[in-house]
Design a protein around this motif. Structure first.
Motif, PDB file in Angstrom:
ATOM      1  N   CYS A   1       0.843  -1.326  -0.060  1.00  0.00           N
ATOM      2  CA  CYS A   1       0.049   0.021   0.097  1.00  0.00           C
ATOM      3  C   CYS A   1       0.975   1.237  -0.030  1.00  0.00           C
ATOM      4  CB  CYS A   1      -0.890  -0.055   1.219  1.00  0.00           C
ATOM      5  SG  CYS A   1      -1.663   1.584   1.446  1.00  0.00           S
TER       6      CYS A   1
ATOM      7  N   TRP B   1      -5.013  -2.811   7.377  1.00  0.00           N
ATOM      8  CA  TRP B   1      -5.581  -3.650   6.224  1.00  0.00           C
ATOM      9  C   TRP B   1      -7.011  -4.436   6.648  1.00  0.00           C
ATOM     10  CZ3 TRP B   1      -3.623  -4.080   1.472  1.00  0.00           C
ATOM     11  CH2 TRP B   1      -2.375  -3.603   1.322  1.00  0.00           C
TER      12      TRP B   1
ATOM     13  N   ARG C   1     -17.155  -5.906   5.359  1.00  0.00           N
ATOM     14  CA  ARG C   1     -15.681  -5.705   5.408  1.00  0.00           C
ATOM     15  C   ARG C   1     -15.160  -6.118   6.992  1.00  0.00           C
ATOM     16  NH1 ARG C   1     -13.970  -0.432   2.578  1.00  0.00           N
ATOM     17  NH2 ARG C   1     -15.293   0.280   4.291  1.00  0.00           N
TER      18      ARG C   1
ATOM     19  N   TYR D   1      -8.235  -4.172   1.373  1.00  0.00           N
ATOM     20  CA  TYR D   1      -8.131  -2.820   1.527  1.00  0.00           C
ATOM     21  C   TYR D   1      -7.013  -2.289   2.462  1.00  0.00           C
ATOM     22  CZ  TYR D   1     -12.492  -2.979  -0.939  1.00  0.00           C
ATOM     23  OH  TYR D   1     -13.544  -3.439  -1.791  1.00  0.00           O
ATOM     24  N   CYS D   2      -6.535  -1.175   1.913  1.00  0.00           N
ATOM     25  CA  CYS D   2      -5.561  -0.467   2.939  1.00  0.00           C
ATOM     26  C   CYS D   2      -6.426   0.680   3.328  1.00  0.00           C
ATOM     27  CB  CYS D   2      -4.188  -0.187   2.217  1.00  0.00           C
ATOM     28  SG  CYS D   2      -3.177   1.111   3.049  1.00  0.00           S
ATOM     29  N   ALA D   3      -6.193   1.525   4.635  1.00  0.00           N
ATOM     30  CA  ALA D   3      -6.808   2.305   5.361  1.00  0.00           C
ATOM     31  C   ALA D   3      -6.030   3.154   6.213  1.00  0.00           C
ATOM     32  CB  ALA D   3      -8.273   1.961   5.996  1.00  0.00           C
TER      33      ALA D   3
ATOM     34  N   TYR E   1     -11.614   5.281  10.261  1.00  0.00           N
ATOM     35  CA  TYR E   1     -10.491   5.242   9.267  1.00  0.00           C
ATOM     36  C   TYR E   1     -11.134   6.487   8.231  1.00  0.00           C
ATOM     37  CZ  TYR E   1      -7.931   1.264  11.090  1.00  0.00           C
ATOM     38  OH  TYR E   1      -6.998   0.632  11.804  1.00  0.00           O
TER      39      TYR E   1
ATOM     40  N   TYR F   1      -9.162   7.431   5.255  1.00  0.00           N
ATOM     41  CA  TYR F   1      -8.780   7.310   3.840  1.00  0.00           C
ATOM     42  C   TYR F   1      -8.861   5.892   3.593  1.00  0.00           C
ATOM     43  CZ  TYR F   1      -7.435  12.085   4.877  1.00  0.00           C
ATOM     44  OH  TYR F   1      -7.329  13.159   5.282  1.00  0.00           O
ATOM     45  N   TRP F   2      -9.039   5.330   2.277  1.00  0.00           N
ATOM     46  CA  TRP F   2      -9.089   4.033   1.987  1.00  0.00           C
ATOM     47  C   TRP F   2      -8.587   4.108   0.497  1.00  0.00           C
ATOM     48  CZ3 TRP F   2     -11.305   0.090   4.793  1.00  0.00           C
ATOM     49  CH2 TRP F   2     -11.568   0.422   6.078  1.00  0.00           C
TER      50      TRP F   2
END
Length: 119
Positions: free
Chosen positions: A22, A36, A45, A95-97, A106, A108-109
Motif C-alpha cells: 500500500c 488492512w 468488510r 483494502y488499505c486504510a 478510518y 482514507y481508503w
C-alpha cells in the motif's frame, strides 16, 4: 490529497503466500495508524491487521494471527501485508486504510486488491 494505492493481489493455491503493498501519498503519516481490511463476497468488510506508523506497534485479527505480518517502510511511504499459509477463506478484496491520531474511524481508503486462494 491523500491517496492509498494497493497492489500485490492475485491467485494462489492454499498454503501459498502473497505480499500486498500500500503506497501512501499526499501527506506525512506520522501519528497515523495504517490498517488492512478485507471483504469476502457476500460478507461485511472485516479488520485484518494494523500498525502505528511511528512506533510500529501491530495488532491482528485472530483469523490471521500467526500467518499474516504487517510492516511499514518509512522511506517508501509503504505499508505491507505479508500473507503466508493462505487458506481459501482468505479470499477477499483487501483494502488499505489510514486512521488519524485520536481518530475513531478510518479516514482514507484505497481501491482494494483481489486475493483469491484456491483449494
Amino acid at each position: 490529497q491523500v491517496k492509498l494505492v494497493e497492489s500485490g493481489g492475485g491467485r494462489v493455491q492454499a498454503g501459498g503466500s502473497l505480499r500486498l503493498s500500500c503506497v501512501a501519498s499526499g501527506r506525512t503519516f506520522s501519528g497515523y495508524t495504517m490498517g488492512w481490511f478485507r471483504q469476502a463476497p457476500g460478507k461485511e468488510r472485516e479488520f485484518a491487521a494494523r500498525i502505528t506508523w511511528d512506533t510500529g506497534i501491530t495488532y491482528y485479527a485472530d483469523s490471521v494471527k500467526g500467518r499474516f505480518t504487517i510492516s511499514r517502510d518509512y522511506a517508501k511511504n509503504t505499508v505491507y501485508l505479508q500473507m503466508n499459509s493462505l487458506k481459501p477463506e482468505d479470499t477477499a478484496v483487501y483494502y488499505c486504510a489510514a486512521l488519524q491520531e485520536f481518530g475513531r474511524v478510518y479516514d482514507y481508503w484505497g481501491q482494494g486488491t483481489q486475493v483469491t486462494v484456491s483449494s
